[in-house]
Each structure stands twice: as C-alpha cells, then as structure tokens.
Design a protein around this motif. Structure first.
Motif, mmCIF file in Angstrom:
data_model
loop_
_atom_site.group_PDB
_atom_site.id
_atom_site.type_symbol
_atom_site.label_atom_id
_atom_site.label_comp_id
_atom_site.label_asym_id
_atom_site.label_seq_id
_atom_site.Cartn_x
_atom_site.Cartn_y
_atom_site.Cartn_z
ATOM 1 N N UNK A 1 31.857 -15.577 24.001
ATOM 2 C CA UNK A 1 30.952 -15.412 24.309
ATOM 3 C C UNK A 1 30.236 -15.053 25.818
ATOM 4 N N UNK A 2 29.970 -14.433 26.211
ATOM 5 C CA UNK A 2 29.899 -13.986 27.969
ATOM 6 C C UNK A 2 28.232 -14.330 28.846
ATOM 7 N N UNK A 3 28.217 -14.780 29.630
ATOM 8 C CA UNK A 3 27.229 -14.589 30.329
ATOM 9 C C UNK A 3 26.988 -13.849 32.001
ATOM 10 N N UNK A 4 27.191 -12.638 32.007
ATOM 11 C CA UNK A 4 27.435 -12.231 33.751
ATOM 12 C C UNK A 4 26.372 -11.267 33.938
ATOM 13 N N UNK A 5 26.378 -11.930 35.664
ATOM 14 C CA UNK A 5 25.596 -11.084 36.239
ATOM 15 C C UNK A 5 26.028 -10.075 36.922
ATOM 16 N N UNK A 6 24.706 -9.149 37.821
ATOM 17 C CA UNK A 6 25.416 -7.302 37.821
ATOM 18 C C UNK A 6 24.172 -7.597 39.652
ATOM 19 N N UNK A 7 24.873 -6.805 40.214
ATOM 20 C CA UNK A 7 24.471 -6.684 41.531
ATOM 21 C C UNK A 7 24.631 -4.924 41.687
ATOM 22 N N UNK A 8 24.183 -4.573 41.921
ATOM 23 C CA UNK A 8 23.639 -2.703 42.027
ATOM 24 C C UNK A 8 24.372 -2.442 43.116
ATOM 25 N N UNK A 9 24.955 -1.419 43.283
ATOM 26 C CA UNK A 9 26.037 -1.079 44.344
ATOM 27 C C UNK A 9 24.409 -0.990 45.591
ATOM 28 N N UNK A 10 23.066 -0.149 45.141
ATOM 29 C CA UNK A 10 22.929 -0.387 46.803
ATOM 30 C C UNK A 10 22.865 -1.880 47.403
ATOM 31 N N UNK A 11 21.987 -2.746 46.308
ATOM 32 C CA UNK A 11 21.716 -4.108 46.539
ATOM 33 C C UNK A 11 23.547 -4.339 47.164
ATOM 34 N N UNK A 12 24.161 -4.850 47.262
ATOM 35 C CA UNK A 12 25.624 -5.199 47.357
ATOM 36 C C UNK A 12 25.607 -4.603 49.039
ATOM 37 N N UNK A 13 26.148 -3.261 49.151
ATOM 38 C CA UNK A 13 25.497 -2.520 50.142
ATOM 39 C C UNK A 13 25.281 -3.207 51.574
ATOM 40 N N UNK A 14 23.512 -3.630 51.170
ATOM 41 C CA UNK A 14 22.626 -3.630 51.727
ATOM 42 C C UNK A 14 22.498 -4.886 52.545
ATOM 43 N N UNK A 15 23.550 -6.127 51.226
ATOM 44 C CA UNK A 15 23.954 -7.583 51.280
ATOM 45 C C UNK A 15 24.812 -8.185 52.013
ATOM 46 N N UNK A 16 25.830 -7.128 52.391
ATOM 47 C CA UNK A 16 27.262 -7.272 52.565
ATOM 48 C C UNK A 16 27.673 -6.812 53.804
ATOM 49 N N UNK A 17 27.498 -5.278 53.093
ATOM 50 C CA UNK A 17 28.315 -4.127 54.012
ATOM 51 C C UNK A 17 27.574 -4.088 56.349
ATOM 52 N N UNK A 18 26.820 -4.875 56.077
ATOM 53 C CA UNK A 18 26.326 -4.975 57.413
ATOM 54 C C UNK A 18 26.085 -6.621 57.864
ATOM 55 N N UNK A 19 26.363 -7.368 57.383
ATOM 56 C CA UNK A 19 27.139 -8.840 57.285
ATOM 57 C C UNK A 19 28.266 -9.312 57.898
ATOM 58 N N UNK A 20 28.517 -9.610 58.926
ATOM 59 C CA UNK A 20 30.158 -9.641 59.486
ATOM 60 C C UNK A 20 30.997 -10.838 58.565
ATOM 61 N N UNK A 21 30.345 -11.759 58.328
ATOM 62 C CA UNK A 21 31.000 -12.917 58.093
ATOM 63 C C UNK A 21 31.073 -12.270 56.602
ATOM 64 N N UNK A 22 30.409 -12.209 55.363
ATOM 65 C CA UNK A 22 30.441 -11.571 54.547
ATOM 66 C C UNK A 22 31.782 -10.135 54.381
ATOM 67 N N UNK A 23 31.698 -9.489 55.250
ATOM 68 C CA UNK A 23 32.957 -8.204 55.717
ATOM 69 C C UNK A 23 34.202 -8.864 55.458
ATOM 70 N N UNK A 24 34.323 -9.880 56.415
ATOM 71 C CA UNK A 24 35.492 -10.851 56.280
ATOM 72 C C UNK A 24 36.056 -11.489 55.433
#
Length: 233
Positions: free
Chosen positions: A106-129
């Motif tokens: 039995x699991x509990x899993x969190x979801x982040x949408x593709x749009x939100x993932x790109x918004x928060x991570x792909x424009x963040x240099x530290x996150x990209x690294x």
C-alpha cells in the motif's frame, strides 16, 4: 486525489536534492499544488507507454518498475521506496513512460504536473544541476542492471542482484546485512532474468552453504560468507 499534508510533504522534499533547493516560498507554493493518491498493493500506478504528465514521489510504501517482454515475461528494473521518486524521464522529454510502475505494498504517492515541474525547476539553475546529477545516477543504475543481466551464469546474476539490493535497502547487522525489503523468489527471478524455480534453487543452495538466512520467513540476511563470493562491486 487530495492536497498533501504539509508535514509529510516537508519531510519528503527535504530528502530530494532538486526539490530541497527551492526557496521556502517556492516550497510553500509547491505544497498547495501537489496532489496525493493512495494505491493498494499490486495496483498499477501507470503502464509502460502511458503519457502520464506527472512527476511522482513516494510518501509511504514501495513501488517496482517493470518491463514486459513480447512473450509476457516480466523483468524488474528497479524498486523505489519512501522518499524516492520516479517518472522523471517522461516529464522531462514529454515522451511515453519507458516502463510500468506497480505498488509493491500500500502506497501514498505525490504528483506534480509537467507544467508545474517545468515552472519550478527548469528555470532554477540549482535545481537543474541537481536534476542532471539525478539523471547521471539513474544512468549508472541502468548500466549496473545491464551488467547484471549480461552475466551468462545464472548464479552470478542472482548474487549480483542480491548485492545490488543490499546497496539500496541493506541494514547492517552484527550477523551481516539484512535486506529491509519483502522480496518473493519471483521478484528476485524477475530482477535476475531467470525463472522462479531457478531462483528458488539457488537461494536454497546459498542457505545450505550458510551464506544467507531467511528471517521471520520474509527478510533475507546476507552473511559475510555471501560477500566473499560476489565479484560485482
């Protein structure tokens, strides 16, 4: 699905480098848009070739990543536990999922949408690294599995699989290393690309030789004698 609890979210993301590098304000925003779903044991999270549109991380439980051959044989690619994540390849390149993910318990899993993932991570240099480092680690894991399955000797493959699992799920004990994971003989067979009967035969052989021990009829203890026979680093 429902909005995830702050406490669970905070505990999980602080252990995932490219999530933890976000600012407090960004994490607070991310909490509000992260959704959570429960999956019963053996339930499929998503199928191979699905276009999921989400990045996933595990609040509780474990999942297995599998691929199925044309003749219906299952091959285990990886196991992910609480605090780990999956679905990063499809979310980054927008292509279909390369494997099926199934709840091992039995699991509990969190979801982040593709749009939100790109918004928060792909424009963040530290996150990209951190994402690049994460992909490198995934690639190393894939290479190791290729190496394991390339062994022509079945015994060697099974030993390598147990050693690899001990690296990820092993708990040191005065008797050796306990695999803190409930694995069936079928699971081990799928990892080693062999039949359940063959896996059972070798596990019994290792037990008779005093290399492993089954604890409480569910956990495998790898004794020091086992590691003397394993050549895979």
């Amino acid at each position: 699905m429902k909005v995830s609890g702050d406490a669970k979210f905070e505990k999980i993301v602080r252990n995932i480098p490219f999530l933890a590098c976000l600012s407090d304000a960004e994490l607070a925003d991310l909490k509000k848009i992260t959704i959570e779903k429960r999956f019963a044991k053996k339930r499929i999270v998503f199928h191979e070739e699905d276009n999921t549109g989400y990045f996933y991380f595990i609040y509780s439980g474990k999942v297995k990543v599998i691929q199925t051959s044309a003749d219906g044989r299952e091959r285990m690619m990886a196991i992910h536990k609480k605090g780990e994540f999956f679905g990063e390849m499809a979310i980054l390149d927008g292509k279909a999922a390369p494997a099926t993910v199934v709840a091992m318990e039995d699991c509990e899993i969190g979801f982040i949408s593709k749009a939100d993932f790109e918004r928060y991570f792909l424009n963040n240099p530290r996150a990209l690294r951190e994402i690049v480092l994460m992909l490198c680690e995934r690639l190393r894991e894939a290479w190791l599995m290729i190496k394991v399955t390339s062994f022509s000797d079945t015994e060697h493959r099974i030993r390598a699989v147990l050693k690899n699992i001990s690296d990820h799920f092993g708990i040191k004990d005065k008797r050796g290393i306990i695999l803190a994971l409930k694995l069936t003989h079928k699971d081990i067979a799928h990892f080693a690309s062999t039949s359940r009967e063959t896996a059972t035969r070798f596990l019994r052989s290792f037990t008779r030789a005093g290399e492993i021990e089954i604890l409480d009829q569910k956990y495998i203890l790898l004794k020091p004698e086992f590691f003397k026979e394993v050549s895979l680093p």
